[in-house]
Design an enzyme around this catalytic site. Structure first.
Site, PDB file in Angstrom:
ATOM      1  CG  HIS A 153     -29.914 -28.102  62.541  1.00  0.00           C
ATOM      2  ND1 HIS A 153     -30.177 -27.815  63.812  1.00  0.00           N
ATOM      3  CD2 HIS A 153     -30.838 -27.902  61.873  1.00  0.00           C
ATOM      4  CE1 HIS A 153     -31.401 -27.481  63.990  1.00  0.00           C
ATOM      5  NE2 HIS A 153     -32.146 -27.605  62.718  1.00  0.00           N
TER       6      HIS A 153
ATOM      7  CE1 TYR B 144     -25.881 -28.813  71.732  1.00  0.00           C
ATOM      8  CE2 TYR B 144     -26.092 -30.069  73.454  1.00  0.00           C
ATOM      9  CZ  TYR B 144     -26.112 -29.955  72.223  1.00  0.00           C
ATOM     10  OH  TYR B 144     -26.330 -31.272  71.549  1.00  0.00           O
TER      11      TYR B 144
ATOM     12  N   PRO C 197     -26.810 -37.385  77.541  1.00  0.00           N
ATOM     13  CG  PRO C 197     -28.763 -36.139  78.153  1.00  0.00           C
ATOM     14  CD  PRO C 197     -27.708 -36.998  78.703  1.00  0.00           C
TER      15      PRO C 197
ATOM     16  CE  LYS D 147     -20.974 -37.616  69.378  1.00  0.00           C
ATOM     17  NZ  LYS D 147     -21.546 -37.279  67.968  1.00  0.00           N
TER      18      LYS D 147
ATOM     19  CE1 TYR E  22     -23.761 -31.915  69.760  1.00  0.00           C
ATOM     20  CE2 TYR E  22     -24.358 -31.828  67.321  1.00  0.00           C
ATOM     21  CZ  TYR E  22     -24.781 -31.629  68.424  1.00  0.00           C
ATOM     22  OH  TYR E  22     -26.016 -31.355  68.818  1.00  0.00           O
TER      23      TYR E  22
HETATM   24  C1  PHB Z   1     -33.149 -33.377  71.820  1.00  0.00           C
HETATM   25  O1  PHB Z   1     -33.376 -32.788  70.661  1.00  0.00           O
HETATM   26  O2  PHB Z   1     -33.805 -34.225  72.437  1.00  0.00           O
HETATM   27  C2  PHB Z   1     -31.434 -33.450  72.099  1.00  0.00           C
HETATM   28  C3  PHB Z   1     -30.850 -32.801  71.187  1.00  0.00           C
HETATM   29  C4  PHB Z   1     -29.383 -32.743  71.552  1.00  0.00           C
HETATM   30  C5  PHB Z   1     -28.921 -33.165  72.559  1.00  0.00           C
HETATM   31  C6  PHB Z   1     -29.772 -33.948  73.357  1.00  0.00           C
HETATM   32  C7  PHB Z   1     -30.907 -34.166  73.243  1.00  0.00           C
HETATM   33  O3  PHB Z   1     -27.639 -33.395  72.632  1.00  0.00           O
END
Ligand code: PHB
Ligand code: APR
Length: 393
Positions: free
Chosen positions: A72, A200, A292, A296, A384
């Site tokens: 990605h 997000y 989350p 990280k 990130y």
């Molecule tokens: C997930 O795919 O579970 C996931 C991806 C990104 C995040 C948190 C969880 O920031």
């Protein structure tokens, strides 16, 4: 029983350390309280920094990750009805890999079994002894029989609720903690994602995250009150709420399906320092937890393990404790930067109950600045995608 390194916990941290040590000819035993199936049944995040991929390459466990992982080049951030792309490739020339933590765990378990290294699952009453001495021990009960492992070092890779951290004498550790006034309700479903990259979204109904595990499996989250119970969230209610928060064409196009896993997790920032005491070393969630939102957790576990592995290898090859002595210091520089980033992402993207208009205006200004400033976007991208494991190594 005797070994060089006793590892407590067979999560990604313990398994990765075991694999690195095995390849360096250093003997280790892994003790895990759960069964293999239980460990593989836990659903966790799945975004890998390039540095984590390099460590997995070095450990010789990245074949499936390279064939099945998804590259990605950016993420999208939703706010006030619009989506803004943060283009990692363009901003900093780098990308992340989407590959589930469960799959990494499976790859590590298979490599360990193929190498014939010892892992003891379903052990109980694990306790550490003489950690300040040169001959620490780990006692445990397996199949009703008490046993002890003598070793040179203990690696506490037993997660946030493990026994290692509480075994360090009170007063030797400083604990830093923040809790957040909401949780994440997550759903896993076997439907193709209608979003090419992670989204997000900060919506006026709260945060939502559109993620994925593969071209046929989605992982989606919504921010929810901490006191919500999972029974209150039917699949229908979840998808309805998720759609409203993600909005736009994604909401219109998306395919929903029955959840194959659903759970609510609280969000926490936690750091214990130092991450070592005598010959006990903490790694991964045993030493720190991040919310989350920055993806990280696994990446920090991988960098801790990398530093611990380097220190142990130096000890056995050169009889030098230098690397081990600065283990905690090396880890914590990276840990606090990831703690800051995860806190920042969480603060900017969630709706906090009970805040006033000033808070909302500052949040909106912060996001507006991010969407309009290449410098701000570079900062997000750099954090990130992941800060260097160690510029000095
Ligand atoms: C997930 O795919 O579970 C996931 C991806 C990104 C995040 C948190 C969880 O920031
Ligand atoms: N004895 C033996 N094993 C234990 C004990 C104990 N007393 N307590 C906990 N464990 C085991 C748990 O059952 C678990 O399998 O230690 C393991 C710890 O694994 P994780 O919780 O996955 O932690 P870690 O390996 O540090 O992985 C960090 O995984 O948990 C996610 O969000 C986290 O992404 C991060 C990464």
């Amino acid at each position: 029983m005797r070994t060089q390194v006793a590892i407590i916990g067979a999560g990604p941290a313990g398994l990765l350390l075991g694999q690195l040590l095995h390849r360096a000819g250093i003997d280790a035993v892994i003790l895990e309280q759960r069964s293999r199936e239980y460990v593989l049944g836990r659903i966790r995040a799945g975004v890998l920094e390039p540095g984590t991929v390099e460590v997995l390459d070095y450990a010789g466990v990245s074949k499936r990750l390279h064939s099945d992982g998804l590259t990605h080049d950016g993420i999208e951030i939703g706010f006030e009805g619009r989506r803004h792309r943060i283009d990692f490739k363009d901003l900093i020339g780098s990308s992340v890999t989407v590959y589930g933590q469960t799959e990494i765990t499976r790859d590590l378990m298979e490599a360990r079994a193929a190498g014939g290294a010892v892992s003891l699952y379903e052990v109980h009453d694990v306790a550490v002894h003489d950690i300040a001495s040169h001959s620490p021990k780990v006692s445990f009960v397996r199949n009703g029989v008490a046993d002890t492992i003598e070793c040179d070092f203990i690696a506490g890779c037993d997660g946030f609720h493990g026994v290692s951290r509480p075994s360090i004498p009170a007063g030797a550790l400083t604990l830093h903690e923040r809790t957040y006034p909401f949780g994440w309700l997550g759903v896993l479903a076997d439907v193709p994602p209608s979003w090419p990259e992670l989204i997000y979204a900060n919506s006026d109904r709260g945060f939502a995250l559109a993620s994925m595990r593969s071209p046929t499996r989605v992982r989606c989250y919504v921010q929810c009150p901490l006191q919500d119970r999972i029974e209150e969230w039917s699949d229908g209610r979840f998808w309805d709420e998720f759609r409203r928060r993600i909005g736009g064409d994604v909401a219109e196009r998306m395919i929903t399906g029955p959840s194959i896993e659903k759970g609510i997790a609280p969000l926490r920032s936690f750091v214990a320092e130092p991450m070592q005491f005598g010959n006990l070393f903490l790694a991964g969630d045993a030493a720190h937890i991040v919310p989350p939102t920055g993806a990280k957790g696994l990446n920090l576990a991988a960098s801790d393990v990398w530093y611990l592995y380097q220190g142990l290898r130096e000890f056995y090859r050169e009889r030098s404790r230098a690397g081990l002595d600065r283990y905690s210091q090396r880890c914590l520089g990276r840990v606090w930067k990831a703690a800051r980033f995860s806190w920042w992402m969480t603060t900017q993207l969630h709706r906090f109950p009970g805040t006033d208009a000033f808070h909302d205006k500052i949040q909106a200004a912060e996001l507006d600045y991010l969407f309009s400033s290449r410098a701000a976007q570079c900062s997000l991208a750099e954090n990130y995608v992941g800060l260097p494991l160690d510029p000095r190594s």
